[in-house]
Scaffold this motif. Structure first.
Motif, short mmCIF file in Angstrom:
data_model
loop_
_atom_site.label_atom_id
_atom_site.label_comp_id
_atom_site.label_asym_id
_atom_site.label_seq_id
_atom_site.Cartn_x
_atom_site.Cartn_y
_atom_site.Cartn_z
N MET A 128 80.82 -0.46 80.06
CA MET A 128 79.77 -1.48 80.10
C MET A 128 78.91 -1.40 78.86
SD MET A 128 76.52 -1.92 82.68
CE MET A 128 75.58 -0.71 81.76
N ALA A 129 78.55 -2.57 78.30
CA ALA A 129 77.68 -2.63 77.13
C ALA A 129 76.45 -3.46 77.44
CB ALA A 129 78.43 -3.24 75.95
N HIS A 130 75.46 -3.30 76.60
CA HIS A 130 74.31 -4.20 76.60
C HIS A 130 74.52 -5.16 75.42
CE1 HIS A 130 71.89 -0.75 78.64
NE2 HIS A 130 72.60 -1.47 79.51
N ILE A 131 74.56 -6.44 75.73
CA ILE A 131 74.87 -7.46 74.72
C ILE A 131 73.70 -8.45 74.66
CG2 ILE A 131 76.50 -9.20 73.94
CD1 ILE A 131 78.60 -7.89 75.78
N VAL A 132 73.10 -8.59 73.50
CA VAL A 132 72.00 -9.54 73.31
C VAL A 132 72.49 -10.68 72.42
CG1 VAL A 132 69.69 -9.86 72.34
CG2 VAL A 132 70.21 -7.80 73.66
N PHE A 133 72.10 -11.89 72.80
CA PHE A 133 72.49 -13.10 72.08
C PHE A 133 71.27 -13.78 71.47
CE2 PHE A 133 75.72 -12.48 75.28
CZ PHE A 133 76.90 -12.93 74.71
N ASP A 134 71.46 -14.33 70.30
CA ASP A 134 70.56 -15.36 69.79
C ASP A 134 70.81 -16.61 70.63
OD1 ASP A 134 68.84 -16.77 67.90
OD2 ASP A 134 70.68 -17.65 67.12
N GLY A 141 81.11 -6.34 83.65
CA GLY A 141 80.03 -5.40 83.92
C GLY A 141 78.99 -5.27 82.83
N HIS A 142 79.04 -6.12 81.81
CA HIS A 142 78.06 -6.05 80.73
C HIS A 142 76.73 -6.65 81.17
CE1 HIS A 142 81.42 -4.86 78.31
NE2 HIS A 142 82.01 -6.03 78.42
N ARG A 143 75.64 -6.05 80.70
CA ARG A 143 74.30 -6.61 80.91
C ARG A 143 73.91 -7.38 79.66
NH1 ARG A 143 70.68 -5.16 84.61
NH2 ARG A 143 68.95 -4.91 83.15
N MET A 144 73.31 -8.55 79.84
CA MET A 144 73.09 -9.44 78.70
C MET A 144 71.63 -9.88 78.61
SD MET A 144 76.60 -11.73 78.88
CE MET A 144 76.49 -12.03 80.66
N GLY A 145 71.21 -10.12 77.37
CA GLY A 145 69.86 -10.58 77.11
C GLY A 145 69.84 -11.62 76.01
N ILE A 146 68.67 -12.23 75.83
CA ILE A 146 68.44 -13.23 74.78
C ILE A 146 67.32 -12.75 73.88
CG2 ILE A 146 67.51 -15.55 74.32
CD1 ILE A 146 70.29 -15.77 75.32
N CYS A 147 67.53 -12.81 72.57
CA CYS A 147 66.47 -12.57 71.59
C CYS A 147 66.52 -13.71 70.59
CB CYS A 147 66.65 -11.23 70.90
SG CYS A 147 65.35 -10.86 69.70
N THR A 148 65.54 -14.59 70.64
CA THR A 148 65.53 -15.80 69.85
C THR A 148 64.19 -15.98 69.15
OG1 THR A 148 65.68 -18.23 69.98
CG2 THR A 148 64.86 -17.09 71.94
N ASN A 149 64.19 -16.71 68.05
CA ASN A 149 62.93 -17.09 67.41
C ASN A 149 62.36 -18.38 68.00
OD1 ASN A 149 62.54 -14.92 65.71
ND2 ASN A 149 63.51 -15.86 63.94
N LYS A 150 63.05 -18.99 68.94
CA LYS A 150 62.52 -20.15 69.64
C LYS A 150 61.36 -19.68 70.53
CE LYS A 150 64.71 -23.90 72.35
NZ LYS A 150 65.26 -24.70 71.23
#
Length: 218
Positions: free
Chosen positions: A1-7, A101-110
């Motif tokens: 499992m990874a932690h994956i953050v998206f723009d 099983g990956h946990r995901m997040g958002i990191c945006t300049n919006k």
């Protein structure tokens, strides 16, 4: 499992048409010529205040008009969702990554208000355990602090591999400053050639992302 953050803009969603409409409504009120959609895409990336500053400068509007123009733009931007669409296969890819099983997040300049509005409208919010907007912290990307905060929120004290997925030079610099592996989506709002943007891996179709993540983690 990874932690994956998206723009967000230019990575998961093509929001330029909504931003374009909001910007041109503000310019029309100011008696200025509209932006092209290509200019709109080119001005996106460093947050809404910078977008408005670029829009203003492109139309020769005075610096003292910045606050007024930004307030007018922000009011429209907060509800600008109707023309925005996810990129092809984004929802399928997010479902697949969650199933792995990956946990995901958002990191945006919006800013966080339009971020949440468009994510709710498109049914994206449920996929993400942490959401950091461009005004959630005193600084924004490429400063690594928002990205680091997003990963900290995802981790909850648990250690896991970390990946950041974005589309732009700003995202690449942010990942580099945070010391993270960066996956570049090549069909977004980048301004440089792919070879000029530092990245660990690149992809042009979200259908390929789950397998790519597996390969990288393997």
């Amino acid at each position: 499992m990874a932690h994956i953050v998206f723009d967000l803009d230019g990575t998961l969603i093509d929001s330029a048409p909504d931003i374009h409409a909001a910007a041109n409504a503000v310019l029309a009120e100011a008696g200025a010529a509209p932006l092209s959609l290509a200019d709109t895409r080119r001005f996106i990336g460093n947050g809404a205040p910078v977008f408005v500053a670029r829009m203003r400068a492109a139309r020769g509007l005075p610096e003292e008009a910045q606050a007024r123009l930004y307030a007018a733009f922000a009011a429209r931007y907060a509800e600008a969702v109707e023309l925005t669409k996810p990129y092809a296969s984004v929802l399928v890819a997010l479902d697949a990554l969650a199933a792995q099983g990956h946990r995901m997040g958002i990191c945006t300049n919006k800013p966080i208000v339009p971020t949440r509005a468009v994510m709710n409208h498109l049914g994206l919010t449920q996929h993400f355990a942490a959401i950091i907007g461009g005004d959630s912290l005193p600084v924004h990307k490429p400063d690594p602090a928002p990205l680091q905060a997003c990963f900290q929120a995802l981790a909850g004290g648990a250690d896991a591999p970390q990946l950041y997925v974005g589309d732009s030079e700003v995202d690449a610099e942010c990942a580099q400053r945070a010391g993270l592996r960066f996956l570049l989506y090549t069909q977004g709002y980048r301004k440089s050639e792919v070879a000029q943007i530092a990245h660990h891996a690149a992809f042009d179709d979200f259908a390929a992302l789950p397998d790519l993540v597996t390969q990288i983690l393997g």
